[in-house]
Design a protein around this motif. Structure first.
Motif, PDB file in Angstrom:
ATOM      1  N   UNK A 230       0.823  -1.209   0.000  1.00  0.00           N
ATOM      2  CA  UNK A 230       0.000   0.000   0.000  1.00  0.00           C
ATOM      3  C   UNK A 230       0.859   1.262   0.000  1.00  0.00           C
ATOM      4  N   UNK A 231       2.182   1.096  -0.097  1.00  0.00           N
ATOM      5  CA  UNK A 231       3.053   2.255  -0.210  1.00  0.00           C
ATOM      6  C   UNK A 231       3.540   2.807   1.113  1.00  0.00           C
ATOM      7  N   UNK A 232       3.305   2.072   2.188  1.00  0.00           N
ATOM      8  CA  UNK A 232       3.804   2.521   3.485  1.00  0.00           C
ATOM      9  C   UNK A 232       5.270   2.131   3.604  1.00  0.00           C
ATOM     10  N   UNK A 233       6.093   3.078   4.080  1.00  0.00           N
ATOM     11  CA  UNK A 233       7.515   2.762   4.252  1.00  0.00           C
ATOM     12  C   UNK A 233       7.674   1.906   5.516  1.00  0.00           C
ATOM     13  N   UNK A 234       7.690   0.600   5.326  1.00  0.00           N
ATOM     14  CA  UNK A 234       7.678  -0.327   6.463  1.00  0.00           C
ATOM     15  C   UNK A 234       8.912  -0.145   7.341  1.00  0.00           C
ATOM     16  N   UNK A 235      10.079  -0.120   6.730  1.00  0.00           N
ATOM     17  CA  UNK A 235      11.309  -0.047   7.513  1.00  0.00           C
ATOM     18  C   UNK A 235      11.390   1.215   8.354  1.00  0.00           C
ATOM     19  N   UNK A 236      10.986   2.333   7.741  1.00  0.00           N
ATOM     20  CA  UNK A 236      11.003   3.597   8.473  1.00  0.00           C
ATOM     21  C   UNK A 236      10.084   3.502   9.684  1.00  0.00           C
ATOM     22  N   UNK A 237       8.930   2.883   9.492  1.00  0.00           N
ATOM     23  CA  UNK A 237       7.973   2.768  10.587  1.00  0.00           C
ATOM     24  C   UNK A 237       8.468   1.848  11.696  1.00  0.00           C
ATOM     25  N   UNK A 238       9.187   0.784  11.316  1.00  0.00           N
ATOM     26  CA  UNK A 238       9.740  -0.114  12.334  1.00  0.00           C
ATOM     27  C   UNK A 238      10.736   0.626  13.217  1.00  0.00           C
ATOM     28  N   UNK A 239      11.627   1.384  12.559  1.00  0.00           N
ATOM     29  CA  UNK A 239      12.633   2.130  13.329  1.00  0.00           C
ATOM     30  C   UNK A 239      11.938   3.153  14.227  1.00  0.00           C
ATOM     31  N   UNK A 240      10.986   3.872  13.652  1.00  0.00           N
ATOM     32  CA  UNK A 240      10.273   4.899  14.399  1.00  0.00           C
ATOM     33  C   UNK A 240       9.549   4.299  15.604  1.00  0.00           C
ATOM     34  N   UNK A 241       8.919   3.172  15.373  1.00  0.00           N
ATOM     35  CA  UNK A 241       8.169   2.530  16.452  1.00  0.00           C
ATOM     36  C   UNK A 241       9.100   2.156  17.603  1.00  0.00           C
ATOM     37  N   UNK A 242      10.269   1.601  17.257  1.00  0.00           N
ATOM     38  CA  UNK A 242      11.205   1.215  18.321  1.00  0.00           C
ATOM     39  C   UNK A 242      11.786   2.444  19.019  1.00  0.00           C
ATOM     40  N   UNK A 243      11.968   3.536  18.265  1.00  0.00           N
ATOM     41  CA  UNK A 243      12.489   4.756  18.901  1.00  0.00           C
ATOM     42  C   UNK A 243      11.472   5.284  19.902  1.00  0.00           C
ATOM     43  N   UNK A 244      10.200   5.311  19.491  1.00  0.00           N
ATOM     44  CA  UNK A 244       9.175   5.821  20.406  1.00  0.00           C
ATOM     45  C   UNK A 244       9.041   4.888  21.609  1.00  0.00           C
ATOM     46  N   UNK A 245       9.028   3.567  21.348  1.00  0.00           N
ATOM     47  CA  UNK A 245       8.930   2.612  22.453  1.00  0.00           C
ATOM     48  C   UNK A 245      10.117   2.794  23.400  1.00  0.00           C
ATOM     49  N   UNK A 246      11.314   2.942  22.830  1.00  0.00           N
ATOM     50  CA  UNK A 246      12.511   3.119  23.652  1.00  0.00           C
ATOM     51  C   UNK A 246      12.436   4.383  24.477  1.00  0.00           C
ATOM     52  N   UNK A 247      11.950   5.473  23.851  1.00  0.00           N
ATOM     53  CA  UNK A 247      11.913   6.733  24.587  1.00  0.00           C
ATOM     54  C   UNK A 247      10.918   6.651  25.742  1.00  0.00           C
ATOM     55  N   UNK A 248       9.801   5.929  25.541  1.00  0.00           N
ATOM     56  CA  UNK A 248       8.848   5.758  26.650  1.00  0.00           C
ATOM     57  C   UNK A 248       9.500   5.007  27.801  1.00  0.00           C
ATOM     58  N   UNK A 249      10.220   3.927  27.474  1.00  0.00           N
ATOM     59  CA  UNK A 249      10.901   3.176  28.531  1.00  0.00           C
ATOM     60  C   UNK A 249      11.997   4.027  29.160  1.00  0.00           C
ATOM     61  N   UNK A 250      12.663   4.862  28.349  1.00  0.00           N
ATOM     62  CA  UNK A 250      13.676   5.774  28.883  1.00  0.00           C
ATOM     63  C   UNK A 250      13.062   6.723  29.907  1.00  0.00           C
ATOM     64  N   UNK A 251      11.873   7.250  29.578  1.00  0.00           N
ATOM     65  CA  UNK A 251      11.176   8.128  30.525  1.00  0.00           C
ATOM     66  C   UNK A 251      10.816   7.366  31.800  1.00  0.00           C
ATOM     67  N   UNK A 252      10.492   6.088  31.641  1.00  0.00           N
ATOM     68  CA  UNK A 252      10.224   5.269  32.827  1.00  0.00           C
ATOM     69  C   UNK A 252      11.449   5.277  33.732  1.00  0.00           C
ATOM     70  N   UNK A 253      12.645   5.171  33.103  1.00  0.00           N
ATOM     71  CA  UNK A 253      13.889   5.220  33.875  1.00  0.00           C
ATOM     72  C   UNK A 253      14.042   6.559  34.576  1.00  0.00           C
ATOM     73  N   UNK A 254      13.727   7.650  33.863  1.00  0.00           N
ATOM     74  CA  UNK A 254      13.804   8.976  34.474  1.00  0.00           C
ATOM     75  C   UNK A 254      12.914   9.053  35.706  1.00  0.00           C
ATOM     76  N   UNK A 255      11.648   8.617  35.559  1.00  0.00           N
ATOM     77  CA  UNK A 255      10.733   8.738  36.695  1.00  0.00           C
ATOM     78  C   UNK A 255      11.175   7.837  37.839  1.00  0.00           C
TER      79      UNK A 255
END
Lengths: 370, 317
Positions: A230-255
């Motif tokens: 369908x024209x979605x850039x799959x690889x870009x989305x995978x990286x983005x998803x892991x970055x967002x997931x990682x940043x949420x867990x990183x914030x968990x570490x901060x708190x």
């Protein structure tokens, strides 16, 4: 209908987890009712204890969101623990070295945690996108790399006053603890991380429900090939998803490390990272569901100390219950079967009544599941 | 001190640290080759660690050294029984195997400490006896490999090496091994050839439980001497070794030894001046980093069992 069944599975898993806990309590000769009443009292019986329950839930909400968000893209982020460590390490480093007015300092601390976690999530994301390395294995490796980084960096640069195995205490001015929140909850561990967690829940909800990004991420999760077609850039989305997931867990570490605690211990891979998997699954990977289940697990954790003090039941009972709940959410097919078994029996009973009324008819030959 | 002296001094330690990793990774190999991913190895090691500690503590005063083999068997049995939870979830209920494995890890860590606390009060169980090291006569006089391999060895080491050899034989030279591997590659083909996929996978997972349990027990009787509720990531390291060894017994042997050697160097680098130049952090993260690198390098030609991690539905093409 689908929401309903997710809810039934969650409740059933919780009930089964509590039953497993009762069996363990009985096995050492303790009374489960007494045990649970102290467990829940320990988390709820005063304003201060409620504050502690919420404080425990803050970190769990963020790790749960991290796992849930990756799940939506079809990725299994088992590396929330490592991302949390790196987020916590970056935040602690800023808290111990930077001097700035409190609002700016707090902003920098949060940003550092966000970035640390994001970087740690980006690596497995890139490996998955570029080389098709399975993210489960990659995040496990990243967990242990984070573990050893903290193990050597903390004593080398931020050694505590008395112990080699922990960092220096961060100053109050750099802590997420706020005097007015302390006063509100009679000096509990609650901190402004609660706002970080709530904002994160809302933002993730918006990303998933209202944005193109969220739509694309979910599309990749549903069917990678179809999304690609369908024209979605799959690889870009995978990286983005892991970055967002990682940043949420990183914030968990901060708190956790600059809010709940005031320093970092070495040699610990934080359990909250793995509890996050339970939180995400029990919350059916929906942001508000994650928040609700984080509160429940927060209660189990914050009440266990009181229970242990009042009875002979070791505090590990809470971890056992949580692990059992994960097991049963993973085996939701079992719960589904049990429910449909009861439903069919109920139906069969009704059917027999009907048969008795208008004698003769062939029912009960339906097949359950696929 | 020259390099040879350093190597010959740390070699026996490297072998000791390698053995729990080796047997656990080998267990993981059976599970994954049968088609079930087992990231619960860490927890299964903890279960074996715990069971052997309980049994040896109970028997050591009456049986003395004879308590050790019984303890090892108890560790294996406990691991195998505990792994049934994972087998049932992954094989019968088509559960997500990674979630189930995670649950195994968390459950094992919590339940064992829960029980240990009730039994001993502290949550730690220490044993008085351990395996005694022997220098093998004659063989230890062989130049080079004599001092490296045949001095100051534990008998458990030889048992594990024997198990590796037998495993290789079973996997590659028997019809059982062929069937097991077929279930991990193409379960429906195996099923159409008359193989009971469910049964094979149960066997695979239970072997992984037994071997990981043995790995935990070996930690207890060789270098730890005390159960403390955790094997500090050795189960995950075994998983890394399984991947780095590309799901082959000899590959796993090489990978675990490689990791064991790196761990030993990291542990002793502070007291050996020649090694102190390498930061211990580099040595500690080395196994994980090389596994990631290996995954990237082998990504095109990975030998991973094709059906590992996927539920098997009878009749599905």
């Amino acid at each position: 209908m689908k929401k309903n069944s997710a809810f039934i599975i969650a409740i059933s898993a919780v009930v089964l987890g509590l039953i497993a806990g009762s069996i363990l309590m009985l096995s050492i000769g303790s009374n489960p009712l007494e045990g649970y009443s102290y467990l829940f009292k320990g988390g709820l019986m005063s304003i201060e204890r409620i504050g502690n329950t919420i404080a425990t839930a803050i970190t769990l909400t963020l790790t749960g969101l991290s796992v849930a968000f990756a799940f939506k893209t079809g990725l299994f982020n088992i590396g929330a623990a490592g991302q949390m460590l790196m987020g916590g390490l970056c935040s602690t480093m800023v808290a111990l070295t930077v001097t700035a007015p409190r609002p700016i300092l707090l902003f920098l601390i949060i940003l550092a945690g966000f970035t640390g976690g994001a970087l740690w999530g980006a690596v497995p994301g890139l490996l998955k996108a570029k080389f098709n390395v399975h993210e489960v294995v990659a995040t496990i490796m990243m967990n242990w790399i984070a573990y050893w980084v903290v193990y050597y960096v903390v004593p080398a640069y931020f050694k505590g006053m008395y112990l080699e195995t922990e960092s220096r205490l961060i100053p109050m001015s750099a802590s997420l603890k706020a005097p007015w929140l302390d006063a509100l909850f009679n000096g509990s561990y609650i901190n402004i991380g609660i706002f970080i967690a709530l904002i994160a829940v809302v933002i993730i909800q918006i990303i998933l429900k209202k944005t193109t990004l969220g739509f694309e991420l979910k599309a990749v999760g549903f069917n990678r090939d179809a999304a690609e077609y369908a024209g979605i850039k799959v690889n870009r989305n995978i990286v983005l998803s892991m970055i967002i997931a990682g940043s949420l867990a990183g914030l968990a570490g901060t708190t956790f490390y600059t809010g709940y605690a005031s320093n970092m211990q070495i040699g610990v891979l934080p359990n909250q990272g793995f509890d996050g998997i339970a939180v995400a699954l029990l919350g059916a990977t929906e942001p508000w569901g994650v928040f609700a289940s984080a509160l429940f697990f927060g209660l189990l954790h914050s009440g266990k100390g009181f229970m242990n003090a009042m009875t002979r039941i070791p505090p590990e009972i809470s971890d056992t219950i949580i692990a059992t709940i994960i097991y049963f959410t993973a085996t939701s097919v079992l719960i589904g079967r049990i429910w449909s078994f009861f439903n069919r029996r109920q139906k069969r009973k009704n059917d027999t009544k009907i048969i008795n009324l208008d004698s003769g008819s062939d029912s009960d030959s339906e097949e359950e599941e696929k | 001190m020259n390099i040879w002296q350093i190597v010959s001094q740390i070699f026996p330690y490297a072998i000791i640290l390698t053995m729990p990793l080796l047997i656990t990774a080998l267990g993981g190999l059976f599970s994954e080759r049968s088609g079930v991913v087992n990231i619960g190895l860490e927890g299964l090691m903890v279960v074996g660690f715990f069971a052997s500690a309980i049994v040896i503590k109970g028997l050591e005063s009456s049986l003395d050294a004879a308590a050790i083999p019984i303890g090892l068997l108890a560790g294996m049995a406990a691991g195998a029984i505990f792994s049934l939870l994972h087998a049932f979830a992954s094989i019968n209920l088509n559960a997500n195997q990674v979630i189930s494995g995670t649950a195994i890890n968390m459950m094992a860590g919590a339940i064992t400490v829960y029980l240990a606390r009730t039994i001993t009060g502290s949550g730690n169980i220490s044993i008085r006896i351990g395996v005694i090291r022997h220098t093998i006569p004659v063989l230890s006089k062989i130049p080079i490999i004599g001092p490296l391999i045949f001095t100051q060895t534990y008998w458990t080491t030889w048992i594990i090496l024997l198990i590796v050899l037998i495993s290789w034989f079973v996997l590659y030279k028997t019809s059982f091994g062929l069937r097991l591997r077929a279930c991990g590659e193409h379960p429906s083909s195996a099923a159409s050839a008359g193989v009971n996929v469910y049964r094979m996978r149960y066997i695979g997972v239970m072997i992984s439980g037994a071997f990981a349990g043995l790995g935990g027990a070996i930690i207890l009787v060789t270098y730890s001497g005390e159960f403390n509720g955790s094997v500090a990531g050795l189960g995950f390291l075994s998983l890394a070794a399984l991947i780095f060894g590309q799901w082959k017994p000899l590959g796993v042997l090489g990978a675990t030894f490689f990791f064991g050697f790196a761990m030993t160097v990291a542990n002793v680098s502070q007291v050996v001046p020649e090694l102190a130049v390498i930061p211990p952090l580099i040595l500690k993260v080395f196994p994980y980093v090389v596994t990631l690198v290996a995954l990237v390098l082998f990504s095109k030609t990975s030998q991973a069992p094709k059906a590992a991690g996927q539920p098997y539905y009878p009749g599905q093409g």
